[in-house]
Design a protein around this motif. Structure first.
Motif, PDB file in Angstrom:
ATOM      1  N   PRO A 138       5.102 -63.941  10.293  1.00 26.31           N
ATOM      2  CA  PRO A 138       3.393 -64.132  10.811  1.00 26.31           C
ATOM      3  C   PRO A 138       2.616 -62.587   9.384  1.00 26.31           C
ATOM      4  O   PRO A 138       2.998 -61.932   9.012  1.00 26.31           O
ATOM      5  N   ILE A 139       1.599 -63.171   9.376  1.00 25.38           N
ATOM      6  CA  ILE A 139       0.872 -62.038   8.194  1.00 25.38           C
ATOM      7  C   ILE A 139       0.263 -61.401   9.755  1.00 25.38           C
ATOM      8  O   ILE A 139      -0.844 -61.774  10.414  1.00 25.38           O
ATOM      9  N   SER A 140       0.373 -60.016   9.476  1.00 23.40           N
ATOM     10  CA  SER A 140       0.341 -59.621  10.651  1.00 23.40           C
ATOM     11  C   SER A 140       0.675 -58.061   9.848  1.00 23.40           C
ATOM     12  O   SER A 140       0.980 -57.562   8.553  1.00 23.40           O
ATOM     13  N   THR A 141       0.334 -57.141  10.716  1.00 19.20           N
ATOM     14  CA  THR A 141       0.580 -55.540   9.723  1.00 19.20           C
ATOM     15  C   THR A 141       1.503 -54.076  11.008  1.00 19.20           C
ATOM     16  O   THR A 141       1.541 -53.430  10.771  1.00 19.20           O
ATOM     17  N   HIS A 142       1.978 -54.788  11.145  1.00 20.20           N
ATOM     18  CA  HIS A 142       3.491 -54.037  11.900  1.00 20.20           C
ATOM     19  C   HIS A 142       4.348 -53.744  11.384  1.00 20.20           C
ATOM     20  O   HIS A 142       5.420 -52.505  11.913  1.00 20.20           O
ATOM     21  N   ARG A 143       3.975 -53.867  10.171  1.00 18.15           N
ATOM     22  CA  ARG A 143       5.414 -53.168   8.402  1.00 18.15           C
ATOM     23  C   ARG A 143       4.143 -51.542   7.794  1.00 18.15           C
ATOM     24  O   ARG A 143       4.105 -52.407   6.944  1.00 18.15           O
ATOM     25  N   LEU A 144       3.564 -51.098   9.091  1.00 21.38           N
ATOM     26  CA  LEU A 144       2.600 -50.136   7.847  1.00 21.38           C
ATOM     27  C   LEU A 144       2.797 -49.035   6.801  1.00 21.38           C
ATOM     28  O   LEU A 144       2.426 -48.600   6.089  1.00 21.38           O
ATOM     29  N   ALA A 145       4.523 -48.864   7.363  1.00 21.97           N
ATOM     30  CA  ALA A 145       4.971 -48.026   6.165  1.00 21.97           C
ATOM     31  C   ALA A 145       4.921 -48.907   4.407  1.00 21.97           C
ATOM     32  O   ALA A 145       4.652 -48.217   3.812  1.00 21.97           O
ATOM     33  N   GLU A 146       4.948 -50.255   4.192  1.00 21.57           N
ATOM     34  CA  GLU A 146       4.871 -51.450   3.082  1.00 21.57           C
ATOM     35  C   GLU A 146       3.648 -51.057   2.775  1.00 21.57           C
ATOM     36  O   GLU A 146       3.058 -50.877   1.355  1.00 21.57           O
ATOM     37  N   LEU A 147       2.633 -51.121   4.096  1.00 24.04           N
ATOM     38  CA  LEU A 147       1.447 -51.431   3.742  1.00 24.04           C
ATOM     39  C   LEU A 147       1.216 -50.399   3.120  1.00 24.04           C
ATOM     40  O   LEU A 147      -0.469 -50.672   2.576  1.00 24.04           O
ATOM     41  N   TYR A 148       1.069 -49.408   3.795  1.00 28.02           N
ATOM     42  CA  TYR A 148       0.246 -48.156   3.100  1.00 28.02           C
ATOM     43  C   TYR A 148       1.063 -47.346   1.741  1.00 28.02           C
ATOM     44  O   TYR A 148      -0.106 -46.913   1.028  1.00 28.02           O
ATOM     45  N   ARG A 149       1.764 -47.988   1.153  1.00 28.98           N
ATOM     46  CA  ARG A 149       2.606 -47.593   0.068  1.00 28.98           C
ATOM     47  C   ARG A 149       1.983 -48.755  -1.021  1.00 28.98           C
ATOM     48  O   ARG A 149       1.708 -48.155  -1.995  1.00 28.98           O
ATOM     49  N   ILE A 150       1.672 -49.505  -0.386  1.00 29.55           N
ATOM     50  CA  ILE A 150       0.503 -50.803  -1.387  1.00 29.55           C
ATOM     51  C   ILE A 150      -0.927 -50.366  -1.115  1.00 29.55           C
ATOM     52  O   ILE A 150      -1.225 -50.371  -2.378  1.00 29.55           O
ATOM     53  N   ARG A 151      -1.217 -49.948  -0.276  1.00 30.73           N
ATOM     54  CA  ARG A 151      -2.612 -49.356  -0.344  1.00 30.73           C
ATOM     55  C   ARG A 151      -2.489 -47.750  -1.207  1.00 30.73           C
ATOM     56  O   ARG A 151      -3.955 -47.854  -2.048  1.00 30.73           O
ATOM     57  N   GLN A 152      -1.465 -47.536  -1.501  1.00 32.38           N
ATOM     58  CA  GLN A 152      -1.700 -45.956  -2.873  1.00 32.38           C
ATOM     59  C   GLN A 152      -1.700 -46.494  -4.112  1.00 32.38           C
ATOM     60  O   GLN A 152      -2.479 -45.947  -4.837  1.00 32.38           O
ATOM     61  N   ARG A 153      -0.453 -47.935  -4.011  1.00 39.36           N
ATOM     62  CA  ARG A 153      -0.761 -48.596  -5.572  1.00 39.36           C
ATOM     63  C   ARG A 153      -1.712 -49.256  -5.846  1.00 39.36           C
ATOM     64  O   ARG A 153      -2.513 -48.784  -7.242  1.00 39.36           O
ATOM     65  N   VAL A 154      -2.963 -49.407  -5.312  1.00 36.45           N
ATOM     66  CA  VAL A 154      -3.700 -50.788  -5.222  1.00 36.45           C
ATOM     67  C   VAL A 154      -5.434 -48.886  -5.450  1.00 36.45           C
ATOM     68  O   VAL A 154      -6.141 -49.209  -6.006  1.00 36.45           O
ATOM     69  N   ALA A 155      -4.938 -48.106  -4.771  1.00 33.72           N
ATOM     70  CA  ALA A 155      -5.773 -46.984  -4.756  1.00 33.72           C
ATOM     71  C   ALA A 155      -5.928 -46.402  -6.298  1.00 33.72           C
ATOM     72  O   ALA A 155      -7.028 -46.049  -7.767  1.00 33.72           O
ATOM     73  N   LEU A 156      -4.280 -46.073  -6.913  1.00 31.10           N
ATOM     74  CA  LEU A 156      -4.505 -45.843  -8.456  1.00 31.10           C
ATOM     75  C   LEU A 156      -4.807 -46.845  -8.803  1.00 31.10           C
ATOM     76  O   LEU A 156      -5.706 -46.501 -10.656  1.00 31.10           O
ATOM     77  N   MET A 157      -4.825 -48.401  -8.797  1.00 27.24           N
ATOM     78  CA  MET A 157      -5.403 -49.671 -10.120  1.00 27.24           C
ATOM     79  C   MET A 157      -6.909 -49.297  -9.983  1.00 27.24           C
ATOM     80  O   MET A 157      -7.047 -50.009 -10.616  1.00 27.24           O
TER      81      MET A 157
END
Length: 301
Positions: A138-157
């Motif tokens: 399901p589309i959810s936010t239970h895997r926070l470590a991966e999601l916050y890694r994506i957040r850092q990448r998006v911030a750089l981009m």
């Protein structure tokens, strides 16, 4: 990657809203003199945006794309089929394709609402899951470590200079973000429930709850009943940065939130988030976000 800056947008009406989403049905700024600005970056599949707003509501539809929202300052509330969900500063929201009404509120202490947005076709996500041999979940936010890694990448981009022009960072390719999303949106039954994985999840939770304190990796390991070395091994096994880097990143994210809100000076923000080595702080911040802390504070809107 094509980058450009839209805004600021004044007044009300759908015509003022940049095309971050498939369709916008309505848009209203709460203050007629308010404004919204969007810095957008796109390629063939990926759409990224950094939204700054004095407060607004919007009704939109996204029929075939996954959406992630990362609020840096303020609060966002979404209503889907009469069910309400939301996130505040430092949180994350994830949506499957849907139609939703979104209300954006700036921080109570002043400054604009700031959030990064990512949308990706569901077909690209499913292809990444097949490539990684991961059963879709399901589309959810239970895997926070991966999601916050994506957040850092998006911030750089989405980093911009003082004039609002994009600054080229080492932007990851769409497939790399899709691979992280494939893991983050995997079936919970596919997750290996090892002792190491539980330790990593518990350690990250402790870091996020107590980053402003004099917290060390040795203290975290002791709280979890394991050695520092075994905790480092668990992080390495899961493919995460080592615990010290993870804690440093969480603290830098917290500093960025404070700088975007304008609540404190650079030094006050760093010290308030548990950073004591100020000499190395600015360099680490620039590596993570592609801009210095003073640049972040100066370009809040």
């Amino acid at each position: 990657m094509q980058d450009f800056f839209d805004g600021p947008y004044w007044g009300t009406g759908v015509g003022y809203v940049p095309q971050l989403f498939h369709r916008t049905d309505s848009f209203r700024l709460f203050d007629p003199r308010g404004r919204m600005a969007v810095h957008r970056a796109t390629d063939r599949h990926l759409v990224l945006g950094r939204v700054r707003s004095t407060g607004h509501e919007i009704t939109l539809e996204e029929p075939d794309r996954l959406t992630l929202l990362f609020p840096w300052a303020g609060r966002i509330t979404c209503t889907i089929r009469e069910e309400m969900t939301g996130a505040k500063t430092g949180g994350v929201l994830a949506f499957a394709p849907n139609r939703r009404r979104t209300v954006v509120e700036p921080p109570r202490r002043g400054g604009p609402f700031v959030a990064d947005v990512l949308t990706l076709p569901m077909a690209v996500l499913r292809e990444a899951q097949r490539t990684e041999d991961i059963r879709p979940g399901p589309i959810s936010t239970h895997r926070l470590a991966e999601l916050y890694r994506i957040r850092q990448r998006v911030a750089l981009m989405l980093t911009t200079d003082e004039a609002g022009h994009p600054v080229r960072a080492d932007a990851p390719e769409t497939r790399e973000i899709a691979a992280d999303l494939a893991i983050a949106m995997s079936d919970p039954d596919d997750r290996v429930q090892s002792a190491g994985q539980r330790r990593v999840a518990q350690a990250i939770a402790l870091m996020r709850a107590h980053y402003a304190e004099a917290l060390s990796i040795t203290m975290i390991a002791g709280h979890l009943g394991c050695s520092r070395r075994s905790l480092q091994a668990a992080f390495r096994e899961m493919g995460y940065p080592n615990p010290q880097e993870m804690l440093a990143g969480i603290r830098l994210d917290a500093v960025r939130v404070m700088l975007l809100s304008g609540r404190a000076s650079v030094t006050e923000s760093a010290l308030g988030c548990g950073i004591t080595h100020l000499g190395r702080f600015s360099q680490a911040y620039r590596r993570r976000y592609g801009e210095g802390p003073t640049d972040t504070r100066r370009t809040r809107f």
